[in-house]
Design an enzyme around this catalytic site. Sequence first.
Site, PDB file in Angstrom:
ATOM      1  N   LYS B  92       0.808  -1.222   0.000  1.00  0.00           N
ATOM      2  CA  LYS B  92       0.000   0.000   0.000  1.00  0.00           C
ATOM      3  C   LYS B  92       0.844   1.276   0.000  1.00  0.00           C
ATOM      4  O   LYS B  92       0.448   2.296  -0.560  1.00  0.00           O
ATOM      5  CB  LYS B  92      -0.936   0.003   1.211  1.00  0.00           C
ATOM      6  N   GLU B 114      -9.818   5.852   2.939  1.00  0.00           N
ATOM      7  CA  GLU B 114     -10.673   4.786   3.437  1.00  0.00           C
ATOM      8  C   GLU B 114      -9.773   3.589   3.700  1.00  0.00           C
ATOM      9  O   GLU B 114      -8.695   3.480   3.115  1.00  0.00           O
ATOM     10  CB  GLU B 114     -11.739   4.421   2.403  1.00  0.00           C
ATOM     11  N   SER B 381       1.590  -9.733  -0.828  1.00  0.00           N
ATOM     12  CA  SER B 381       1.326  -8.294  -0.773  1.00  0.00           C
ATOM     13  C   SER B 381       1.484  -7.677   0.605  1.00  0.00           C
ATOM     14  O   SER B 381       1.702  -6.477   0.729  1.00  0.00           O
ATOM     15  CB  SER B 381      -0.081  -8.019  -1.311  1.00  0.00           C
TER      16      SER B 381
END
Lengths: 268, 399
Positions: B92, B114, B381
């Site tokens: 991210k 969010e 990830s």
Amino acid sequence: MSRIGQTFNALKAHNKKALITFITAGDPGKGLTVPLMHALVEAGADIIELGVPFSDPMADGPVIQRASERALANKVGLKDVLAMSAEFRKSNTTTPIVLMGYANPVERMGYETFALAAKTAGVDGVLTVDIPPEESLGVSDVFKAAGLDPIFLLSPTTPESRIERVAAAAGGFIYYVSLKGVTGSADLDTEEVARKIATIRRHCELPVGVGFGIRDAATAEAVARIADAVVVGSRIVNEIETSPEDEVINRVKALVQDLRRGVDAASK
Amino acid sequence: MKLTDLPDARGHFGPYGGIFVAETLMAALEELRVEYDRARNDPAFVAEFEYELKHYVGRPSPVYHAKRLSEQYGGAQIYLKREDLNHTGAHKINNTIGQALLARRMGKKRVIAETGAGQHGVASATVAARYGMECVVYMGAEDVIRQAPNVFRMKLLGATVVPVSSGSKTLKDALNEAMRDWVTNVDSTFYILGTAAGPHPYPMLVRDFQCVIGRECIIQMPELAGRQPDAVVACVGGGSNAIGIFHPYIPFEAVRLIGVEAGGSGIASGKHAAPLSAGTPGVLHGFRSYLMQDGNGQIIETHSISAGLDYPGVGPEHSYLKDAGRAEYVAINDDEAMAAFHDLCRFEGIIPALESSHAVAHAKKLAPTMKKDQIILVNLSGRGDKDINTVAKVAGITL
């Protein structure tokens, strides 16, 4: 000419401004929507906006979000909203109905199927909040071909260069959102709104309605002085939410009568 | 038009993507599009982004040959792209750095985000602290409970976390609320969207920032394994880690691209979060894509053990790649993901995020169907520290 155009023309001939009232279909109960629509008209509404419930009302504040949740709990979907419109038309053939909602329920039904069904049900205009003119290529043509007015929004953030493009796709009237924010937001600045409306009128011949931030006769009067129509939503839905079920109709009527007085005071 | 040339000027990937928002946001999205176009052609912006990825995030992240896991699964060799080793523990951060640098260029002092699993919220809070910006993170009330460690992390980093109690109280509702904040504070605020979804230009710019993952793999795989992989596998919620590794591999036609959605209790049960596997196209959150919806076009509740995959939509480019046949999409159930989670812990000493465990679980199914000299590259990830409470609960253990 559509019912919406006729309504604005008739009001203009009498030097009056339009009062547009919003309720969410299916709130507070499935059986109350049509009686509420008639009550709105009796109390002085010129055009009815009927909210189509959606699970993710991104552009709405908490009041209309809750109305949407109540309507969905009552299992009211787009087909039911069309049925309510048809039911209303059985005894009222003059008051325009504008469906207001989000793209996905219409997309799911199919734009052409929806447009034909809506026209058959006596609907006059459609406002899909999350379809701007850029994405409405084809969609607004489909609506227009079926005899529905595609209603579009303009906002304080709309640059002047965009107004013409929006106006070209639009029919019926322009809905000017007076505030940055969601439905049910805070107070509006009428001077600022008046300036923006003057800009809009330079590029667009359609009547201009103003919504967001109108909650009583005084704000309705102030907006009626500068716009062609006053749109009230969250304040009415709030009245529905806070009224006991057997008093809903009378309390909504009293509220709308008060708003009507405000709107009419502007043309005296 | 080549698959790699999308989206078009108006943000469309074939019939998907686009800009489906209320009028108030149109100007802000246009401003963002114009500014991003300038930034990506500005060598100073690109250089700063790359500097931050190297020195702040710790890139390049390694590719690791998971030999014990490969032996256990009995077939193709499994390689892991270690996005879990990035600063803040997931992919991210690649995107939040890019967007925060854009926010700074645009003079916005307040950022909002969010979050579902909390990884994007943490990555947003991190860059807000790094660049001196105010940060507000919207998070579904249910996620606030199941991802408590990440909520505390965000607060430590100076962010305000706002629990969202509308709708299903998960990621989609957090996104609704972030959009409402943005529409209200559009002049002062930059919305750091966490996945390759939302209205144009977000799916494009998030993809571009995440493509560093795939570009590194294209260099690393020949160095480490002597060639490119036969299959690239990544989990898909909104789909940002998957598009980040898939996109650079699109021109490598021999490489299979496989996205793994959250199968929850199983596709047949209806309790899942797999719009590409079992959904239909529609419009939500500003774009057109495959969605989980009922016959009336209402968005239906999703179910997944992994908060980061618990989303009813998917980035528009994935919908396009599915229809074009360039990528395949499958679903992995909660229990399969959980088993793969434990496999990676025990055989490789890596605690993976439950999201990434879905990709590992598909590699577990795929590997035995392939030869021992074939290669599956799994995008790992994120790391799983945030998920230990969830895993303990499933095992009936109170921490």
